[in-house]
Write a protein that holds these residues in place. Structure first.
Motif, PDB file in Angstrom:
ATOM      1  N   LEU A   1       0.834  -1.205   0.000  1.00 53.29           N
ATOM      2  CA  LEU A   1       0.000   0.000   0.000  1.00 53.29           C
ATOM      3  C   LEU A   1       0.865   1.251   0.000  1.00 53.29           C
ATOM      4  O   LEU A   1       0.554   2.244  -0.668  1.00 53.29           O
ATOM      5  CB  LEU A   1      -0.933   0.009   1.213  1.00 53.29           C
ATOM      6  N   ALA A   2       1.956   1.204   0.751  1.00 55.04           N
ATOM      7  CA  ALA A   2       2.852   2.357   0.802  1.00 55.04           C
ATOM      8  C   ALA A   2       3.458   2.636  -0.567  1.00 55.04           C
ATOM      9  O   ALA A   2       3.616   3.789  -0.982  1.00 55.04           O
ATOM     10  CB  ALA A   2       3.948   2.116   1.836  1.00 55.04           C
ATOM     11  N   ARG A   3       3.778   1.557  -1.287  1.00 51.94           N
ATOM     12  CA  ARG A   3       4.352   1.740  -2.628  1.00 51.94           C
ATOM     13  C   ARG A   3       3.342   2.390  -3.582  1.00 51.94           C
ATOM     14  O   ARG A   3       3.677   3.321  -4.314  1.00 51.94           O
ATOM     15  CB  ARG A   3       4.791   0.378  -3.174  1.00 51.94           C
ATOM     16  N   ILE A   4       2.104   1.879  -3.533  1.00 53.75           N
ATOM     17  CA  ILE A   4       1.068   2.438  -4.427  1.00 53.75           C
ATOM     18  C   ILE A   4       0.787   3.895  -4.057  1.00 53.75           C
ATOM     19  O   ILE A   4       0.607   4.755  -4.922  1.00 53.75           O
ATOM     20  CB  ILE A   4      -0.218   1.594  -4.339  1.00 53.75           C
ATOM     21  N   TYR A   5       0.781   4.155  -2.748  1.00 56.39           N
ATOM     22  CA  TYR A   5       0.532   5.527  -2.286  1.00 56.39           C
ATOM     23  C   TYR A   5       1.613   6.467  -2.802  1.00 56.39           C
ATOM     24  O   TYR A   5       1.321   7.562  -3.316  1.00 56.39           O
ATOM     25  CB  TYR A   5       0.484   5.559  -0.755  1.00 56.39           C
ATOM     26  N   GLU A   6       2.868   6.072  -2.663  1.00 52.09           N
ATOM     27  CA  GLU A   6       3.974   6.928  -3.085  1.00 52.09           C
ATOM     28  C   GLU A   6       3.938   7.164  -4.597  1.00 52.09           C
ATOM     29  O   GLU A   6       4.265   8.253  -5.078  1.00 52.09           O
ATOM     30  CB  GLU A   6       5.304   6.311  -2.677  1.00 52.09           C
ATOM     31  N   GLN A   7       3.524   6.138  -5.317  1.00 52.89           N
ATOM     32  CA  GLN A   7       3.429   6.286  -6.775  1.00 52.89           C
ATOM     33  C   GLN A   7       2.377   7.338  -7.143  1.00 52.89           C
ATOM     34  O   GLN A   7       2.621   8.214  -7.981  1.00 52.89           O
ATOM     35  CB  GLN A   7       3.065   4.940  -7.398  1.00 52.89           C
ATOM     36  N   ALA A   8       1.208   7.237  -6.497  1.00 49.00           N
ATOM     37  CA  ALA A   8       0.147   8.201  -6.772  1.00 49.00           C
ATOM     38  C   ALA A   8       0.554   9.592  -6.310  1.00 49.00           C
ATOM     39  O   ALA A   8       0.297  10.597  -6.988  1.00 49.00           O
ATOM     40  CB  ALA A   8      -1.148   7.771  -6.079  1.00 49.00           C
ATOM     41  N   ARG A   9       1.225   9.654  -5.144  1.00 50.15           N
ATOM     42  CA  ARG A   9       1.617  10.962  -4.617  1.00 50.15           C
ATOM     43  C   ARG A   9       2.634  11.640  -5.528  1.00 50.15           C
ATOM     44  O   ARG A   9       2.574  12.852  -5.762  1.00 50.15           O
ATOM     45  CB  ARG A   9       2.189  10.803  -3.210  1.00 50.15           C
ATOM     46  N   GLU A  10       3.533  10.849  -6.038  1.00 46.75           N
ATOM     47  CA  GLU A  10       4.541  11.425  -6.933  1.00 46.75           C
ATOM     48  C   GLU A  10       3.892  11.994  -8.191  1.00 46.75           C
ATOM     49  O   GLU A  10       4.266  13.071  -8.660  1.00 46.75           O
ATOM     50  CB  GLU A  10       5.570  10.355  -7.308  1.00 46.75           C
TER      51      GLU A  10
END
Length: 388
Positions: free
Chosen positions: A347-356
Motif C-alpha cells: 500500500l505504501a508503494r502504491i501511495y507513493e506512486q500516486a503521490r509522486e
C-alpha cells in the motif's frame, strides 16, 4: 291597436338608435359592407313605409270609432274592413315594360293589419340580424384600430422629440393607413366566419410597439448618454481583468498540468474598446439609430465578460481536479491507517506512486486518476479480507 302601434314605433326608433345602425347611416362604404348597407337601408325604408301605412289604417279605425259612438251597419262594416280586412295598401310597384299592357292599371298589394305586422316583424328581424352581425365585427375592428393608432401616436411623439426619420415607422404608418381605410370603408372584408379578423391590425400594433420601444430606448440614451458610455467603459475594464485572469490561469495550467485540453482564450476587450471609441453623440435625428449600437455594445460586453469567466472556470477546473485528487489520496491514506494497514509495504508503494504523480509538475491527471483508483481498490480489498 294603439298600444301595439306605439310598441312597434318604439322598437323601430330603438333600432335606429343602435350603434351598428348608426355606423351605417351616412357612411361611405364599399364592397360587401356597402351591399349590407344598401340591403339594410332598403329594408328599413320598406319597414317605415309599411309602419306608416299600418298606422294610417289603425288611425282611420280609431277616428271612425271616435266619430260614431253608436256605429250603424255601414260604420261597423267599415270598422271590420279596417281592422280585419285588407286595409293596408302598399305602394304600387313599378311594372317592367315587357309585362305591361295598354289598358292595365297597376295596383298595389293589400294586407290586413295582422299580415302587415307579420311582414314588419320579418323585416325588423332581418335588419336587426344584419345590424348586429355588422356591429359585432365593426366595433371590434374600430376598438382595435383605436389601440393601434394610440401606439402610432406614441411612437410619432417620441420620433418628433428625437428628430430625424425612421423607415420602419414610415412603413408601418402607411400600412396602418391602408388597414384603417378598410376598417372604416369595408369592415366585412376583415371578417372570418362572422368574427372580426384583427390579425392585420395586431401585426401592425406589434411592429409599432417594437418601434416605440426602440425610440424610448433612444430617448433614455439621449438623456443619460454620458452615464451609459461610462457604464460600458467600466464593463470593458472588468472584461480586461477577466481576460487577464484567464491568461494567467492558463499559463499556470500549462506549467502544472501535462497535455491539458484548453479552450481558446477570449480576446474581445480590445475589439469592443475600439467600438466604444467610435461611439459619439450623434447629430440631430440620430439618437434612435445610435441606441441600437449602444445596446449592442452593452450586450456584447456582458456576453464577452461571461465567456471570459466561463473560460477561466474551465481552465481552473484542471487545477481544481488535481487538488481534489490530492485530497482523496490523503483521505484514503488515513483510512488505510485506521484499518491497521499503516505498515503495509505494498500500500505504501502504491501511495507513493500516486503521490509522486500528483505532486510532480506537470501533473498527468489521467495517470494520477488511475493510480489513485488502484490505491483505493487495494485498501478495499484488504478491508474485505479482514472481514472474512
Amino acid at each position: 291597436m294603439r298600444d301595439e302601434r306605439e310598441r312597434i314605433g318604439a322598437a323601430l326608433l330603438e333600432l335606429e338608435a343602435h350603434q351598428g345602425y348608426q355606423l351605417l347611416e351616412g357612411a361611405a362604404l364599399t364592397g360587401e359592407t356597402r351591399r349590407v348597407q344598401a340591403d339594410v337601408q332598403s329594408r328599413a325604408a320598406s319597414l317605415w313605409t309599411l309602419f306608416d301605412l299600418y298606422g294610417r289604417a289603425v288611425g282611420a279605425a280609431e277616428d271612425l270609432r271616435a266619430r260614431h259612438g253608436r256605429p250603424g251597419q255601414a260604420q261597423l262594416a267599415e270598422l271590420t274592413r279596417l281592422l280585419t280586412g285588407p286595409s293596408v295598401e302598399l305602394p304600387v310597384r313599378e311594372v317592367p315594360l315587357e309585362r305591361r299592357t295598354l289598358l292595365a292599371v297597376p295596383s298595389g298589394e293589400r294586407l290586413t293589419l295582422r299580415a302587415a305586422v307579420d311582414r314588419m316583424t320579418a323585416l325588423y328581424e332581418e335588419i336587426a340580424r344584419s345590424v348586429a352581425a355588422l356591429d359585432a365585427v365593426w366595433s371590434t375592428l374600430l376598438s382595435r384600430l383605436a389601440e393601434v393608432e394610440a401606439e402610432r401616436r406614441g411612437a410619432a411623439e417620441l420620433l418628433e422629440s428625437l428628430g430625424g426619420t425612421d423607415p420602419e415607422f414610415d412603413r408601418l404608418r402607411a400600412e396602418l393607413e391602408s388597414a384603417a381605410a378598410v376598417v372604416r370603408g369595408d369592415p366585412l372584408a376583415l371578417a372570418r366566419d362572422g368574427r372580426a379578423d384583427t390579425a392585420r391590425l395586431d401585426a401592425i400594433r406589434t411592429g409599432l410597439a417594437g418601434v416605440r420601444r426602440g425610440l424610448a430606448e433612444a430617448e433614455r440614451l439621449r438623456d443619460g448618454f454620458a452615464d451609459r458610455i461610462r457604464g460600458i467603459a467600466a464593463a470593458l475594464e472588468r472584461l480586461r481583468a477577466a481576460e487577464a485572469e484567464a491568461r494567467a490561469v492558463r499559463a499556470e495550467v500549462l506549467v502544472k498540468i501535462a497535455s491539458p485540453a484548453l479552450p481558446d482564450l477570449p480576446e474581445a476587450a480590445a475589439v469592443l474598446a475600439d467600438r466604444l471609441a467610435a461611439v459619439g453623440a450623434p447629430p440631430r435625428g440620430g439618437w434612435h439609430r445610435l441606441a441600437e449600437r449602444v445596446a449592442d455594445l452593452e450586450r456584447a460586453a456582458a456576453a464577452a465578460l461571461e465567456r471570459a469567466r466561463e473560460t477561466t472556470g474551465v481552465v481552473r477546473g484542471l487545477l481544481d481536479r488535481r487538488e481534489e485528487l490530492r485530497g482523496r489520496l490523503e483521505a484514503y491514506r488515513v483510512k488505510a491507517a485506521r484499518l491497521g494497514h499503516a505498515e503495509d509495504a505494498e500500500l505504501a508503494r502504491i501511495y507513493e506512486q500516486a503521490r509522486e504523480l500528483l505532486w510532480t509538475s506537470p501533473c498527468d491527471l489521467r495517470k494520477a486518476t488511475v493510480s489513485l483508483s488502484g490505491y483505493q481498490q487495494a485498501i478495499m480489498s484488504r478491508a474485505k479480507g479482514a472481514q472474512r
